[in-house]
Design a protein around this motif. Structure first.
Motif, short mmCIF file in Angstrom:
data_model
loop_
_atom_site.label_atom_id
_atom_site.label_comp_id
_atom_site.label_asym_id
_atom_site.label_seq_id
_atom_site.Cartn_x
_atom_site.Cartn_y
_atom_site.Cartn_z
N GLY A 1 0.79 -1.22 0.00
CA GLY A 1 0.00 0.00 0.00
C GLY A 1 0.82 1.27 0.00
N ARG A 2 2.12 1.15 -0.11
CA ARG A 2 3.01 2.31 -0.04
C ARG A 2 3.62 2.60 -1.41
N ARG A 3 4.17 3.81 -1.55
CA ARG A 3 4.88 4.22 -2.76
C ARG A 3 6.35 3.83 -2.65
N ALA A 4 6.93 3.41 -3.77
CA ALA A 4 8.35 3.04 -3.78
C ALA A 4 8.85 3.08 -5.22
N PHE B 1 14.12 8.78 -6.90
CA PHE B 1 13.82 8.26 -5.57
C PHE B 1 12.42 8.66 -5.18
N VAL B 2 11.90 7.96 -4.17
CA VAL B 2 10.57 8.23 -3.62
C VAL B 2 10.70 8.42 -2.12
N ASP B 3 10.18 9.54 -1.64
CA ASP B 3 10.11 9.83 -0.21
C ASP B 3 8.67 9.62 0.22
N ASP B 4 8.39 8.52 0.91
CA ASP B 4 7.04 8.23 1.39
C ASP B 4 6.98 8.36 2.91
N GLY B 5 7.67 9.39 3.40
CA GLY B 5 7.63 9.66 4.84
C GLY B 5 8.65 8.85 5.59
N ASP B 6 8.21 7.76 6.21
CA ASP B 6 9.11 6.94 7.00
C ASP B 6 9.74 5.81 6.21
N ILE B 7 9.43 5.70 4.91
CA ILE B 7 10.07 4.74 4.03
C ILE B 7 10.51 5.45 2.76
N LEU B 8 11.81 5.36 2.45
CA LEU B 8 12.35 6.04 1.29
C LEU B 8 13.12 5.03 0.44
N THR B 9 12.96 5.12 -0.88
CA THR B 9 13.62 4.19 -1.78
C THR B 9 14.27 4.96 -2.92
N ALA B 10 15.43 4.47 -3.38
CA ALA B 10 16.16 5.08 -4.49
C ALA B 10 16.30 4.07 -5.61
N ALA B 11 16.38 4.58 -6.83
CA ALA B 11 16.40 3.71 -8.00
C ALA B 11 17.68 2.92 -8.13
N GLY B 12 18.77 3.42 -7.58
CA GLY B 12 20.00 2.64 -7.65
C GLY B 12 21.18 3.46 -8.09
N SER B 13 22.37 2.94 -7.80
CA SER B 13 23.63 3.56 -8.18
C SER B 13 23.66 5.02 -7.74
N ALA B 14 23.87 5.96 -8.69
CA ALA B 14 24.02 7.36 -8.29
C ALA B 14 22.79 7.90 -7.58
N ALA B 15 21.60 7.34 -7.84
CA ALA B 15 20.40 7.80 -7.16
C ALA B 15 20.48 7.59 -5.66
N ALA B 16 21.33 6.66 -5.21
CA ALA B 16 21.54 6.50 -3.77
C ALA B 16 22.14 7.76 -3.16
N LEU B 17 23.04 8.42 -3.89
CA LEU B 17 23.59 9.69 -3.41
C LEU B 17 22.51 10.77 -3.41
N ASP B 18 21.68 10.80 -4.45
CA ASP B 18 20.60 11.79 -4.49
C ASP B 18 19.68 11.63 -3.28
N LEU B 19 19.30 10.40 -2.98
CA LEU B 19 18.41 10.17 -1.84
C LEU B 19 19.13 10.48 -0.54
N GLY B 20 20.41 10.09 -0.43
CA GLY B 20 21.15 10.40 0.79
C GLY B 20 21.19 11.89 1.07
N LEU B 21 21.48 12.69 0.05
CA LEU B 21 21.52 14.14 0.22
C LEU B 21 20.12 14.70 0.51
N HIS B 22 19.10 14.10 -0.09
CA HIS B 22 17.73 14.50 0.22
C HIS B 22 17.42 14.28 1.71
N ILE B 23 17.89 13.16 2.26
CA ILE B 23 17.67 12.88 3.67
C ILE B 23 18.41 13.89 4.54
#
Length: 330
Positions: A132-135, A160-182
């Motif tokens: 039921g969540r976004r990812a 990446f998707v920020d669904d509040g308490d669960i966040l997912t990144a597409a992979g590789s460099a997107a992990a850095l994008d999500l990390g900086l977003h956090i």
């Protein structure tokens, strides 16, 4: 209820980020987590996070046997995490071991923030916390993911998707994008920019940008947007328009749109708006309390426009953003 980590008291113990490393985990995403959350920050004057690695076994063979990881904490360290980064690996059809999935479920039940990089979305889905969540997940596994986990709202072709308490990144460099977003979500734009400068990485790529960005062979010697972007970033308070940017680049507006989509995966107007909101955030963090002045200096025009766009981009009104990230916050 999930923990509100968007405002962290700099005098309190650092927020604890724990990464679970399991057999055949990807070294790149582990490196991204270490770079963003694990390094000391003398340029900031304090540590942003308490960073730890843990594993179900004393010795963990990483992806394709590149190396063996030893000397990290046991899986019980996951039970003390404020943010838990779950393991990923290329063999997504091999189920995760039950002990790892149980650790993820326990973390979710107590309100820990969960993060999945790349195929880490499969780990979260196997644990049942994504129903039921976004990812999102890497584009090459989208069909497989959707077939196995139909209850998850998979968003294809985003970074990446920020669904509040669960966040997912597409992979590789997107992990850095999500990390900086956090980091931006936890500590504000100014500190996120400081971390990105140390990484020599783009400070802000929006999560909704496309995973796969076409880069056609240029038909002129240099059609990079970098000079235009640098020029515009120095003039965000000016009445910049898409047609004005096109004129500056000596191209048509249609050509400018194509280049933005090919090189940045977004439109000129969306890029300009995000840059102005980021500048507004930095001005508030640096102590500018007059929101009309923030709006003018960032090019957003009016306090009403500032309120609308800041809330859309950060989820906070200007006054709430100032309380959380302005001088003396915490």
């Amino acid at each position: 209820m999930p923990q509100d980590s968007s405002h962290m008291d700099p005098t309190a113990d650092p927020h604890r980020v724990v990464v679970i490393v399991d057999e055949n985990s990807n070294p790149f995403e582990l490196g991204c987590a270490t770079e963003v959350f694990g390094l000391r920050r003398p340029e900031i004057g304090r540590d942003l996070y308490d960073f730890r690695l843990c594993s179900p076994e004393p010795s963990t063979l990483m992806r394709d046997g590149f190396f063996t990881l030893t000397g990290v904490a046991g899986l019980e360290a996951a039970d003390s995490a404020d943010t838990l980064i779950v393991p990923n690996r290329p063999d997504v059809d091999v189920p995760r071991r039950p002990a790892v999935l149980d650790a993820v479920r326990r973390a979710h039940e107590r309100g820990t923030r969960l993060v999945g990089f790349c195929s880490g979305a499969f780990t979260l889905a196997e644990a049942g916390v994504l129903d039921g969540r976004r990812a999102t997940a890497h584009w090459q596994w989208a069909d497989s993911f959707r077939a196995r986990f139909p209850a998850v709202h998979l968003e294809e072709d985003v970074l990446f998707v920020d669904d509040g308490d669960i966040l997912t990144a597409a992979g590789s460099a997107a992990a850095l994008d999500l990390g900086l977003h956090i980091v931006r979500r936890d500590h504000g734009a100014e500190i996120a920019n400081s971390v990105s400068r140390r990484l020599v990485f783009a400070a802000h790529r929006d999560g909704g940008q496309r995973q796969f960005i076409e880069r056609p062979v240029p038909d002129i010697p240099d059609e990079s947007l970098a000079p235009l972007l640098a020029w515009a970033q120095e003039r965000l308070d000016a009445p910049l328009t898409v047609s004005g940017l096109a004129a500056r680049a000596s191209v048509s507006t249609a050509t400018l749109h194509r280049r933005f989509q090919a090189q940045l995966g977004t439109t000129p107007l969306a890029w300009l708006t995000r840059e102005r909101v980021a500048l507004a955030c930095r001005l508030i963090e640096r102590g500018e309390s007059r929101f009309e002045m923030v709006a003018r200096r960032s090019g957003l025009g009016t306090a009403a426009n500032l309120r609308a766009l800041l809330r859309r981009e950060t989820g906070l009104a200007p006054s709430a953003y100032r309380r959380r990230f302005g001088p003396g916050a915490g």
